[in-house]
Design a protein around this motif. Structure first.
Motif, mmCIF file in Angstrom:
data_model
loop_
_atom_site.group_PDB
_atom_site.id
_atom_site.type_symbol
_atom_site.label_atom_id
_atom_site.label_comp_id
_atom_site.label_asym_id
_atom_site.label_seq_id
_atom_site.Cartn_x
_atom_site.Cartn_y
_atom_site.Cartn_z
ATOM 1 N N ASP A 76 121.522 13.222 19.751
ATOM 2 C CA ASP A 76 120.923 12.928 21.059
ATOM 3 C C ASP A 76 120.227 11.566 20.994
ATOM 4 O O ASP A 76 120.242 10.906 19.954
ATOM 5 N N LYS A 77 119.613 11.152 22.098
ATOM 6 C CA LYS A 77 118.971 9.832 22.154
ATOM 7 C C LYS A 77 117.811 9.713 21.168
ATOM 8 O O LYS A 77 117.620 8.677 20.542
ATOM 9 N N LEU A 78 117.045 10.777 21.039
ATOM 10 C CA LEU A 78 115.913 10.744 20.116
ATOM 11 C C LEU A 78 116.408 10.618 18.679
ATOM 12 O O LEU A 78 115.848 9.844 17.894
ATOM 13 N N ASP A 79 117.439 11.344 18.345
ATOM 14 C CA ASP A 79 118.015 11.273 17.003
ATOM 15 C C ASP A 79 118.514 9.863 16.707
ATOM 16 O O ASP A 79 118.298 9.331 15.613
ATOM 17 N N VAL A 133 117.826 4.546 13.999
ATOM 18 C CA VAL A 133 117.634 3.094 14.047
ATOM 19 C C VAL A 133 116.306 2.718 13.374
ATOM 20 O O VAL A 133 116.228 1.754 12.620
ATOM 21 N N HIS A 134 115.261 3.496 13.627
ATOM 22 C CA HIS A 134 113.958 3.255 13.005
ATOM 23 C C HIS A 134 114.064 3.399 11.484
ATOM 24 O O HIS A 134 113.542 2.560 10.740
ATOM 25 N N ASP A 135 114.729 4.432 11.029
ATOM 26 C CA ASP A 135 114.886 4.645 9.585
ATOM 27 C C ASP A 135 115.651 3.503 8.925
ATOM 28 O O ASP A 135 115.285 3.039 7.840
ATOM 29 N N ILE A 136 116.706 3.043 9.580
ATOM 30 C CA ILE A 136 117.489 1.928 9.038
ATOM 31 C C ILE A 136 116.635 0.666 8.983
ATOM 32 O O ILE A 136 116.647 -0.067 7.999
ATOM 33 N N ASP A 137 115.866 0.416 10.044
ATOM 34 C CA ASP A 137 114.998 -0.755 10.090
ATOM 35 C C ASP A 137 113.958 -0.708 8.972
ATOM 36 O O ASP A 137 113.722 -1.703 8.280
#
Length: 74
Positions: free
Chosen positions: A13-16, A21-25
């Motif tokens: 979903d969008k939150l996932d 993206v946050h984790d990758i960043d």
């Protein structure tokens, strides 16, 4: 710890997707940044107030948003 295979996992979903993206960043920069935390909290707030989303997802999104805003890096 992220591995290259983690980049290929599909979002549910969008939150996932925003969390991914946050984790990758965070992984690529070697730590959290204010901008990364703010982007995740903004998406989470939008999901939390989108009444088309399931109630459980909206509640989870609020927790993520508050957590990112409270623990945001200065």
């Amino acid at each position: 710890m992220m591995t290259p295979g983690d980049y290929q996992v599909k979002c549910t979903d969008k939150l996932d997707c925003a969390c991914k993206v946050h984790d990758i960043d965070v992984f690529e920069r070697g730590g959290r940044t204010r901008g990364s935390d703010t982007r995740l909290s903004n998406v989470a707030i939008r999901v939390a107030y989108d009444f088309r989303q399931p109630r459980a997802l909206r509640r989870k999104a609020l927790l993520v948003a508050y957590g990112m805003l409270i623990g945001r890096v200065k």
